[in-house]
Each structure stands twice: as structure tokens, then as C-alpha cells.
Scaffold this active site. Structure first.
Site, PDB file in Angstrom:
ATOM      1  N   ILE A  14       0.843  -1.205   0.000  1.00 19.81           N
ATOM      2  CA  ILE A  14       0.000   0.000   0.000  1.00 19.81           C
ATOM      3  C   ILE A  14       0.878   1.255   0.000  1.00 19.81           C
ATOM      4  O   ILE A  14       0.614   2.231  -0.711  1.00 19.81           O
ATOM      5  CB  ILE A  14      -0.971   0.004   1.202  1.00 19.81           C
ATOM      6  CG1 ILE A  14      -1.786  -1.307   1.225  1.00 19.81           C
ATOM      7  CG2 ILE A  14      -1.899   1.206   1.149  1.00 19.81           C
ATOM      8  CD1 ILE A  14      -2.607  -1.525   2.483  1.00 19.81           C
ATOM      9  N   ASN A  37       9.591  -6.836   4.653  1.00 21.17           N
ATOM     10  CA  ASN A  37       8.564  -7.514   3.842  1.00 21.17           C
ATOM     11  C   ASN A  37       8.427  -6.823   2.477  1.00 21.17           C
ATOM     12  O   ASN A  37       7.332  -6.721   1.937  1.00 21.17           O
ATOM     13  CB  ASN A  37       7.223  -7.508   4.588  1.00 21.17           C
ATOM     14  CG  ASN A  37       6.247  -8.498   3.985  1.00 21.17           C
ATOM     15  OD1 ASN A  37       6.641  -9.591   3.573  1.00 21.17           O
ATOM     16  ND2 ASN A  37       4.984  -8.132   3.909  1.00 21.17           N
ATOM     17  N   SER A 126      -7.240  -0.909  10.382  1.00 22.04           N
ATOM     18  CA  SER A 126      -7.822  -1.994   9.593  1.00 22.04           C
ATOM     19  C   SER A 126      -9.257  -2.250  10.044  1.00 22.04           C
ATOM     20  O   SER A 126      -9.595  -2.027  11.216  1.00 22.04           O
ATOM     21  CB  SER A 126      -6.983  -3.254   9.846  1.00 22.04           C
ATOM     22  OG  SER A 126      -7.667  -4.391   9.409  1.00 22.04           O
ATOM     23  N   TYR A 150      -2.675  -9.667  15.809  1.00 24.01           N
ATOM     24  CA  TYR A 150      -2.514  -8.597  14.806  1.00 24.01           C
ATOM     25  C   TYR A 150      -3.574  -7.515  15.029  1.00 24.01           C
ATOM     26  O   TYR A 150      -3.267  -6.316  15.104  1.00 24.01           O
ATOM     27  CB  TYR A 150      -2.632  -9.167  13.384  1.00 24.01           C
ATOM     28  CG  TYR A 150      -2.834  -8.104  12.334  1.00 24.01           C
ATOM     29  CD1 TYR A 150      -1.810  -7.228  12.000  1.00 24.01           C
ATOM     30  CD2 TYR A 150      -4.074  -7.950  11.680  1.00 24.01           C
ATOM     31  CE1 TYR A 150      -2.000  -6.232  11.039  1.00 24.01           C
ATOM     32  CE2 TYR A 150      -4.264  -6.968  10.727  1.00 24.01           C
ATOM     33  CZ  TYR A 150      -3.229  -6.108  10.412  1.00 24.01           C
ATOM     34  OH  TYR A 150      -3.420  -5.118   9.473  1.00 24.01           O
ATOM     35  N   LYS A 154      -3.441  -3.276  16.259  1.00 18.14           N
ATOM     36  CA  LYS A 154      -4.112  -2.127  15.629  1.00 18.14           C
ATOM     37  C   LYS A 154      -5.005  -1.405  16.653  1.00 18.14           C
ATOM     38  O   LYS A 154      -5.048  -0.176  16.708  1.00 18.14           O
ATOM     39  CB  LYS A 154      -4.949  -2.576  14.429  1.00 18.14           C
ATOM     40  CG  LYS A 154      -4.126  -3.114  13.266  1.00 18.14           C
ATOM     41  CD  LYS A 154      -3.290  -2.036  12.610  1.00 18.14           C
ATOM     42  CE  LYS A 154      -2.418  -2.559  11.503  1.00 18.14           C
ATOM     43  NZ  LYS A 154      -1.396  -1.610  11.071  1.00 18.14           N
TER      44      LYS A 154
HETATM   45  P1  NAD Z   1       3.441  -4.595   3.487  1.00 21.11           P
HETATM   46  O1  NAD Z   1       4.029  -5.668   4.334  1.00 21.11           O
HETATM   47  O2  NAD Z   1       3.487  -4.756   2.011  1.00 21.11           O
HETATM   48  O3  NAD Z   1       4.109  -3.187   3.855  1.00 21.11           O
HETATM   49  C1  NAD Z   1       4.580  -2.887   5.142  1.00 21.11           C
HETATM   50  C2  NAD Z   1       5.983  -2.320   4.988  1.00 21.11           C
HETATM   51  O4  NAD Z   1       6.504  -1.959   6.277  1.00 21.11           O
HETATM   52  C3  NAD Z   1       6.963  -3.329   4.378  1.00 21.11           C
HETATM   53  O5  NAD Z   1       7.653  -2.714   3.319  1.00 21.11           O
HETATM   54  C4  NAD Z   1       7.904  -3.669   5.539  1.00 21.11           C
HETATM   55  O6  NAD Z   1       9.217  -3.959   5.079  1.00 21.11           O
HETATM   56  C5  NAD Z   1       7.841  -2.414   6.374  1.00 21.11           C
HETATM   57  N1  NAD Z   1       8.101  -2.576   7.820  1.00 21.11           N
HETATM   58  C6  NAD Z   1       7.532  -3.468   8.669  1.00 21.11           C
HETATM   59  N2  NAD Z   1       7.976  -3.255   9.917  1.00 21.11           N
HETATM   60  C7  NAD Z   1       8.836  -2.214   9.866  1.00 21.11           C
HETATM   61  C8  NAD Z   1       9.610  -1.517  10.813  1.00 21.11           C
HETATM   62  N3  NAD Z   1       9.595  -1.868  12.096  1.00 21.11           N
HETATM   63  N4  NAD Z   1      10.387  -0.495  10.398  1.00 21.11           N
HETATM   64  C9  NAD Z   1      10.418  -0.137   9.086  1.00 21.11           C
HETATM   65  N5  NAD Z   1       9.719  -0.745   8.142  1.00 21.11           N
HETATM   66  C10 NAD Z   1       8.922  -1.766   8.530  1.00 21.11           C
HETATM   67  O7  NAD Z   1       1.935  -4.373   3.970  1.00 21.11           O
HETATM   68  P2  NAD Z   1       0.765  -3.501   3.336  1.00 21.11           P
HETATM   69  O8  NAD Z   1      -0.261  -4.423   2.816  1.00 21.11           O
HETATM   70  O9  NAD Z   1       1.316  -2.461   2.457  1.00 21.11           O
HETATM   71  O10 NAD Z   1       0.178  -2.850   4.657  1.00 21.11           O
HETATM   72  C11 NAD Z   1       0.564  -1.559   5.096  1.00 21.11           C
HETATM   73  C12 NAD Z   1      -0.149  -1.260   6.403  1.00 21.11           C
HETATM   74  O11 NAD Z   1      -1.550  -1.358   6.194  1.00 21.11           O
HETATM   75  C13 NAD Z   1       0.185  -2.221   7.533  1.00 21.11           C
HETATM   76  O12 NAD Z   1       0.273  -1.479   8.733  1.00 21.11           O
HETATM   77  C14 NAD Z   1      -1.002  -3.150   7.562  1.00 21.11           C
HETATM   78  O13 NAD Z   1      -1.209  -3.687   8.833  1.00 21.11           O
HETATM   79  C15 NAD Z   1      -2.129  -2.221   7.159  1.00 21.11           C
HETATM   80  N6  NAD Z   1      -3.275  -2.936   6.563  1.00 21.11           N
HETATM   81  C16 NAD Z   1      -3.073  -3.747   5.491  1.00 21.11           C
HETATM   82  C17 NAD Z   1      -4.162  -4.455   4.948  1.00 21.11           C
HETATM   83  C18 NAD Z   1      -3.968  -5.378   3.776  1.00 21.11           C
HETATM   84  O14 NAD Z   1      -4.828  -6.220   3.565  1.00 21.11           O
HETATM   85  N7  NAD Z   1      -2.906  -5.262   2.992  1.00 21.11           N
HETATM   86  C19 NAD Z   1      -5.433  -4.312   5.504  1.00 21.11           C
HETATM   87  C20 NAD Z   1      -5.609  -3.452   6.582  1.00 21.11           C
HETATM   88  C21 NAD Z   1      -4.512  -2.759   7.107  1.00 21.11           C
HETATM   89  N1  UFG Z   2     -10.531 -16.871   1.175  1.00 18.48           N
HETATM   90  C1  UFG Z   2     -10.685 -18.094   0.575  1.00 18.48           C
HETATM   91  N2  UFG Z   2      -9.573 -18.762   0.150  1.00 18.48           N
HETATM   92  C2  UFG Z   2      -8.319 -18.245   0.292  1.00 18.48           C
HETATM   93  C3  UFG Z   2      -8.170 -16.972   0.903  1.00 18.48           C
HETATM   94  C4  UFG Z   2      -9.303 -16.315   1.350  1.00 18.48           C
HETATM   95  O1  UFG Z   2     -11.797 -18.594   0.448  1.00 18.48           O
HETATM   96  O2  UFG Z   2      -7.341 -18.896  -0.093  1.00 18.48           O
HETATM   97  C5  UFG Z   2     -11.734 -16.126   1.613  1.00 18.48           C
HETATM   98  C6  UFG Z   2     -11.776 -15.843   3.108  1.00 18.48           C
HETATM   99  O3  UFG Z   2     -12.376 -16.925   3.780  1.00 18.48           O
HETATM  100  C7  UFG Z   2     -12.594 -14.554   3.149  1.00 18.48           C
HETATM  101  C8  UFG Z   2     -12.228 -13.840   1.847  1.00 18.48           C
HETATM  102  O4  UFG Z   2     -11.710 -14.855   0.987  1.00 18.48           O
HETATM  103  O5  UFG Z   2     -13.968 -14.848   3.099  1.00 18.48           O
HETATM  104  C9  UFG Z   2     -11.152 -12.774   2.033  1.00 18.48           C
HETATM  105  O6  UFG Z   2     -10.038 -13.323   2.701  1.00 18.48           O
HETATM  106  P1  UFG Z   2      -8.637 -12.561   2.784  1.00 18.48           P
HETATM  107  O7  UFG Z   2      -7.684 -13.479   3.475  1.00 18.48           O
HETATM  108  O8  UFG Z   2      -8.256 -12.049   1.452  1.00 18.48           O
HETATM  109  O9  UFG Z   2      -8.960 -11.287   3.683  1.00 18.48           O
HETATM  110  P2  UFG Z   2      -9.597 -11.176   5.150  1.00 18.48           P
HETATM  111  O10 UFG Z   2     -10.897 -10.464   5.012  1.00 18.48           O
HETATM  112  O11 UFG Z   2      -9.602 -12.475   5.834  1.00 18.48           O
HETATM  113  O12 UFG Z   2      -8.516 -10.268   5.890  1.00 18.48           O
HETATM  114  C10 UFG Z   2      -7.991  -9.074   5.316  1.00 18.48           C
HETATM  115  C11 UFG Z   2      -6.570  -8.865   5.824  1.00 18.48           C
HETATM  116  C12 UFG Z   2      -6.586  -8.623   7.303  1.00 18.48           C
HETATM  117  C13 UFG Z   2      -7.480  -7.472   7.614  1.00 18.48           C
HETATM  118  C14 UFG Z   2      -8.865  -7.697   7.044  1.00 18.48           C
HETATM  119  C15 UFG Z   2      -9.727  -6.490   7.232  1.00 18.48           C
HETATM  120  O13 UFG Z   2      -5.771 -10.024   5.558  1.00 18.48           O
HETATM  121  O14 UFG Z   2      -5.292  -8.287   7.736  1.00 18.48           O
HETATM  122  O15 UFG Z   2      -8.781  -7.981   5.648  1.00 18.48           O
HETATM  123  O16 UFG Z   2      -9.093  -5.376   6.715  1.00 18.48           O
HETATM  124  F1  UFG Z   2      -7.568  -7.328   8.941  1.00 18.48           F
END
Ligand code: NAD
Ligand code: UFG
Length: 351
Positions: A14, A37, A126, A150, A154
Site C-alpha cells: 500500500i 517484507n 484496519s 494482529y 491495531k
Molecule cells: P506490506 O508488508 O506490504 O508493507 C509494510 C511495509 O513496512 C513493508 O515494506 C515492511 O518492510 C515495512 N516494515 C515493517 N515493519 C517495519 C519496521 N519496524 N520499520 C520499518 N519498516 C517496517 O503491507 P501492506 O499491505 O502495504 O500494509 C501496510 C499497512 O496497512 C500495515 O500497517 C497493515 O497492517 C495495514 N493494513 C493492510 C491491509 C492489507 O490487507 N494489505 C489491511 C488493513 C490494514
Molecule cells: N478466502 C478463501 N480462500 C483463500 C483466501 C481467502 O476462500 O485462499 C476467503 C476468506 O475466507 C474470506 C475472503 O476470501 O472470506 C477474504 O479473505 P482474505 O484473506 O483475502 O482477507 P480477510 O478479510 O480475511 O482479511 C484481510 C486482511 C486482514 C485485515 C482484514 C480487514 O488479511 O489483515 O482484511 O481489513 F484485517
């Protein structure tokens, strides 16, 4: 003069998209990421899209001297805090790593911001903070609960930031905090250039990257986790949002905070979703029709900890931030597929 924003975790999925949107909106961007990551290649690709270099620091946000150095060297106006660990299953196996990384990094960040008199902060929260919601769509005033470590990181961070804002009132602070807690629903998709996207390590946990890796033949079969939920077709319903829309939500949140008067403090939460729910089977069907690829799948048992239905009411973000998601499921899938086909092994492929 352009405002300067420090983006923690800016090399991630993101964060990298946010760097593009921020830069295109006229912000100067500085990235700090420990690359735990992510890969440096993501930063290079962002530079390719925006056509100029990014200021990048490889450092851990928990490393106070390293972070202070960055604040010392640049006049930072605001911070967007993406850095964190995000895998629900891993957080159950390694809770201490999650509490340490996510919570300590935030504490070090806000201490450093206070020291350098930076008071504008956008935090990546989240939809997980709503736990298992009693109804949908979810509004920001729904009760908050965490169902895994996790989610608890948050929730704790949201609490810490709300406490900071409250303390400003008690202390009659001259430079009160201006904080936006952005609660993301399910981010998917990629930049339309196909240069940046989600590049998960190993086997993906989330639906969209798993689906696209099955479609391209890297994985054999998608497991659909349960078809006996109380939803329209029995499979889980989520609010999938295009990552570029999400990134633009950060620009709007920043604009909103920076437009506030200096002495006006706040800590406000906003849902960032589309307001639409789609089931797993609908995602598979749409994926097949948009890409023309068949997706091999089987129905298996429910995944522990999953909820039936989760989608947002996004009125507040629309009203206060002037933000509304623009892209539909077709766009999300087209862009995911372009990214997947151009980069079958994610950032391992150097363009
Ligand atoms: P991501 O893992 O791709 O990005 C996170 C970045 O932070 C990575 O580049 C990692 O190297 C870096 N990082 C982690 N810990 C660190 C630290 N201590 N110091 C410096 N860098 C650090 O994840 P993303 O999907 O881009 O998510 C970004 C944020 O959004 C996260 O806080 C995540 O919890 C939140 N979020 C993500 C989702 C999702 O589904 N992707 C949903 C809800 C919230
Ligand atoms: N699902 C499958 N098969 C898979 C993966 C997912 O059927 O292999 C289903 C899950 O059961 C769910 C939907 O697809 O019904 C979405 O699942 P995701 O794993 O893609 O996402 P979640 O909603 O479980 O969780 C995501 C992030 C969390 C975050 C949450 C709300 O992974 O970190 O959205 O923002 F907290």
C-alpha cells in the site's frame, strides 16, 4: 512550497502506491522502510512511475537514533505510518514479534514526532478492529474488538493515538495532534502501469493474490474457505477496494489534517472501502470473466477466525475527506491480472 511527508513502510504494497499518489498530488516524499517484507525494486519502480528519485532510508522505525536522524535532516510536515507486520495467522504464532514491531514502532514514531514538533499523522488501521460486526454495513462508531494479536496491535495503537489526542486537551497543548485512523477494508489491485503491485512472500494468505497465482498456473487450486455462511451464496463477503483508491484516500486525509488550524487537535477514524460486499464465488466468477482464465477451486472447511460478512459504510470519509472509491471490481481484477502477468514472480523480475 511543497509539503514533505515521511512515509513509513513506503516500500510495501500500500505504501508504494501511496508514494505515487502523494508525489502526483505535489507532496515531497521521504520513505523509511526496513525492507523486512518488501524489496528495493519497489522503490525503483515508484521512481520510474513518478519520474524522479525518492528519498529512501533503510531503517527500522523502532531505531530511535536512525529515525531522529531523518527528522533532523528534513523538515517533515506530516507522517503516514504504514510500517508494520500484517499476517493474522503469523501473529497468532509470533505474538511478541507483532506487539514489538507494530506497537513499539508507533511509540518510537510519536515520541520522535513530538520531539521534532511534527503533529500530523495518518495511521494504517484496519477493518479488523471491528472484530465480528453485529451487522453490515459498518460505521465508524461500531464497537471495537480484536480477535487475534494482529488485530490487537491495531486496536492498541488506535487507543494510544486517541489517548495522545485526549492528553492534548488536558494539557492545553499548543501544538495538538491531528491524527487520522484509516480503517482499510480489503485492499486489492495494482497500479495501472503494471509496475507496482502486491508481491507476497511464499504462498499468499489473501484471496486475490492466491486467485491470480492459481490463474497463472503457479498454484494448483484455490481453496474456498466455507460455503455455509449466512451470506447470499454461503461464501464469505468482503469489501474489496482498489489500492490506488486507497492510496488517494491517504492524500485526502493528509490534505484534511494539514488544512486544520495549528491549535485544532483531533483523532478521527475513517472507513476506507467501497461500501460494496462481494462473495468469494463472485470474485472467482468475475475474475474468470474479466481475464478469460479458468480458476480451479474447491470448497473446503471454514478458515478459523474468519467472519461471514464485512463491508463499510463510507459516508464519513466522503463527507469529511471528500473521498470516495472510484474503481470497480472490473478495474481491480484487470489491474491485478496485468501486474501478475507482467511480474509472475513479483519484484524478482527486474524491468
Ligand atoms: P506490506 O508488508 O506490504 O508493507 C509494510 C511495509 O513496512 C513493508 O515494506 C515492511 O518492510 C515495512 N516494515 C515493517 N515493519 C517495519 C519496521 N519496524 N520499520 C520499518 N519498516 C517496517 O503491507 P501492506 O499491505 O502495504 O500494509 C501496510 C499497512 O496497512 C500495515 O500497517 C497493515 O497492517 C495495514 N493494513 C493492510 C491491509 C492489507 O490487507 N494489505 C489491511 C488493513 C490494514
Ligand atoms: N478466502 C478463501 N480462500 C483463500 C483466501 C481467502 O476462500 O485462499 C476467503 C476468506 O475466507 C474470506 C475472503 O476470501 O472470506 C477474504 O479473505 P482474505 O484473506 O483475502 O482477507 P480477510 O478479510 O480475511 O482479511 C484481510 C486482511 C486482514 C485485515 C482484514 C480487514 O488479511 O489483515 O482484511 O481489513 F484485517
Amino acid at each position: 512550497m511543497n509539503k514533505t511527508v515521511l512515509v513509513t513502510g513506503g516500500a510495501g504494497y500500500i505504501g508504494s502506491h501511496a508514494c505515487v499518489e502523494l508525489s502526483e498530488a505535489g507532496y515531497d516524499v521521504i520513505v523509511v522502510d526496513n525492507l523486512s517484507n518488501s524489496q528495493m525494486e519497489a522503490v525503483r519502480r515508484v521512481e520510474q512511475i513518478i519520474g524522479k528519485p525518492l528519498v529512501f532510508y533503510q531503517a527500522d522505525v523502532r531505531d530511535k537514533p536512525a529515525l531522529s536522524d531523518i527528522f533532523q535532516q528534513h523538515k517533515i510536515d506530516a507522517v503516514i505510518h504504514f510500517a508494520g507486520l500484517k499476517a493474522v495467522g503469523e501473529s497468532c504464532q509470533q505474538p511478541v514479534a507483532y506487539y514489538h514491531n507494530n506497537n513499539v514502532s508507533t511509540l518510537v514514531l510519536v515520541e520522535t514526532m513530538a520531539q521534532f514538533k511534527v503533529s500530523h499523522l495518518v495511521f494504517s488501521s484496519s477493518a479488523t478492529v471491528y472484530g465480528d460486526p453485529q451487522s453490515v454495513p459498518i460505521t465508524e462508531d461500531f464497537p471495537l474488538q480484536a480477535t487475534n494479536p494482529y488485530g490487537r496491535t491495531k486496536l492498541f495503537i488506535e487507543d494510544i493515538l486517541r489517548d495522545l489526542s485526549q492528553a492534548d486537551v488536558l494539557n492545553n497543548a499548543e501544538l495538538p495532534w491531528k491524527i487520522a485512523l484509516l480503517r482499510y477494508f480489503n485492499p486489492v489491485g495494482a497500479h495501472s502501469s503494471g509496475l507496482i503491485g502486491e508481491s507476497p512472500n511464499g504462498i499468499p494468505n489473501n484471496l486475490m493474490p492466491y486467485l491470480s497465482q492459481v490463474a497463472i498456473g503457479k498454484l494448483e487450486k484455490l481453496s474456498v474457505f466455507g460455503d455455509d455462511y449466512a451470506t447470499r451464496d454461503g461464501t464469505g463477503v468482503r469489501d474489496y477496494i482498489h489500492v490506488v483508491d486507497l492510496a488517494q484516500g491517504h492524500v485526502k486525509a493528509l490534505d484534511y489534517l494539514l488544512a486544520k488550524a495549528t491549535d485544532e487537535g483531533l483523532c478521527e477514524a475513517f472507513n476506507l472501502g467501497t461500501g460494496q460486499g462481494n462473495s468469494v464465488l463472485e470474485m472467482i466468477e468475475t475474475f474468470q470473466s474479466v481475464t478469460g482464465q479458468m480458476v480451479n477451486y474447491q470448497i473446503v472447511d471454514r478458515r478459523p477466525g474468519d467472519i461471514a460478512e464485512c463491508y463499510a459504510n463510507t459516508d464519513l470519509a466522503e463527507k469529511k475527506l471528500g473521498w470516495k472509491a472510484q474503481k470497480n471490481l472490473h478495474d481491480m481484477i484487470t489491474d491485478t491480472w496485468r501486474w501478475q502477468t507482467k511480474n509472475p514472480n513479483g519484484y524478482e523480475e527486474k524491468l
